[in-house]
Design a protein around this motif. Sequence first.
Motif, short mmCIF file in Angstrom:
data_model
loop_
_atom_site.label_atom_id
_atom_site.label_comp_id
_atom_site.label_asym_id
_atom_site.label_seq_id
_atom_site.Cartn_x
_atom_site.Cartn_y
_atom_site.Cartn_z
N ASN A 69 0.82 -1.08 -0.01
CA ASN A 69 -0.05 0.09 0.15
C ASN A 69 0.78 1.32 -0.06
O ASN A 69 0.48 2.55 -0.65
N HIS A 70 2.02 1.29 0.81
CA HIS A 70 3.05 2.57 0.89
C HIS A 70 3.43 2.47 -0.50
O HIS A 70 3.76 4.06 -1.16
N ASN A 78 0.75 3.96 -2.77
CA ASN A 78 0.46 5.65 -2.55
C ASN A 78 1.61 6.34 -3.11
O ASN A 78 1.70 7.79 -3.43
N GLN A 111 1.64 6.84 -6.81
CA GLN A 111 0.39 7.62 -7.39
C GLN A 111 0.92 9.45 -6.91
O GLN A 111 0.74 10.15 -7.59
N SER A 112 1.42 9.45 -5.51
CA SER A 112 1.84 10.92 -5.37
C SER A 112 2.91 11.19 -6.31
O SER A 112 2.92 12.57 -6.67
N GLU A 166 -4.04 14.42 4.69
CA GLU A 166 -4.06 13.09 4.45
C GLU A 166 -3.15 12.40 5.45
O GLU A 166 -3.73 11.03 6.14
N GLN A 185 5.95 5.66 4.80
CA GLN A 185 5.38 6.08 3.83
C GLN A 185 6.16 7.01 3.04
O GLN A 185 6.66 6.61 1.66
#
Length: 402
Positions: free
Chosen positions: A7-8, A11, A14-15, A310, A327
């Motif tokens: 998941n990290h 993310n 995506q960032s 966030e 993250q």
Amino acid sequence: MRFLFKNHIENAMQSLRASRGRTTLTVTGITIGIMGITMIMSLSVSVNKLINQQFSTTKDSVALIRSGLGGNIERSLSQAQNITPLPTLTEYDVQDVARITPNSAPMSVIHNSITTANSRIDAHKTAIIGTTEKIKDLAELELRDGQFVGQANGVVIGHQLSIDLFGTEYSLGNVLRIQDKPFTVMGVLKPVKQPLTYLGVNFNNSAIVSLDVSKKLTQNIAQIQQIAIKTDGDSSLEKAISDITAKLNQNHHDANDYHIITGKDITATSDAMLLSLSAIMIAVSIISLFVGGISIMNIMLVNVAERQREVGIRKAIGATNRHIIHQFLIESVIIGLAGGVMGYIFGLIGAYTVSTFLPVSPILSWQPAVVSIGAAMLVGVVFGIYPAVRAANRNTIEAMRN
């Protein structure tokens, strides 16, 4: 745990995609630094291997008698082509050395332009070598066509010089001019596998004439920069050096205007030059990596500022400070990894491009890849820690309010 790590990564990707411009500029900074490190490591391994091969060839049976004072590496580095420009050796020295060690050859290296009817090679790209036929064995030269140097105005040229001057390796009988004096090509050498030799010249790009003929280019005075000798082994080399030293001291009236080098000292100048060049290039690469690291820190601080809400939401639903740090660290490591991979690829391309102008080819090995990509990821970690810790330490309520 595995799901959280995945998941990290999702993310983080995506960032980074959301700020492509900033990410691309940051990756470019890392790429430039890693490219320099990769080029240096790939080429230096090849050059080191070549120098070691020279040492293994020369350590037991070869010595060089050179004009001028001996001394430290710094002095040697200041002497172009590893040969002093102020010759102190004479033709009498050449004759006396030949009596003691028949397998010896003088070298009078002259840098002058060479011309033909249709082409010209500038002085800095070639060398005219005045010597004897013994150089053929000392330098392990082989003829493709013709014969070796004689007393007439004949010249033996290197394989590459033949192509550059005449457009072909079959140039026997053609005429070239040095200082407007005509010379007939009487021999062409086969390509020399190791152009960087302990003699300090690249025979592929050289023109060889007899020592007597070379005097016509230097106002009828033999400018002998060095005499190369070769014996059957270590013990006979020591005896020859002892006898030569006594004779030359007598000839020069103990003026100490020459020096004799053997073994590892022959390649010491090449080692020092390689070390100095590598140190300079690595310093430049480290500066580039530092600038790239500052860019990583900058983009991560911007990301932290833009994603405060966030971060607040994640902490509100149970994310710990360690989760937040992981993250943002993953994002910075991904930037470093991308720059490292691209830098390694471009570094290899650059190394092969540069090697077309050098007598060595880069060696592919795992060390440059590990060091380059590892250094890039380390930069990502080091410069990503502060933004990650800053994000983790944000107050949850204040972060959500922003």
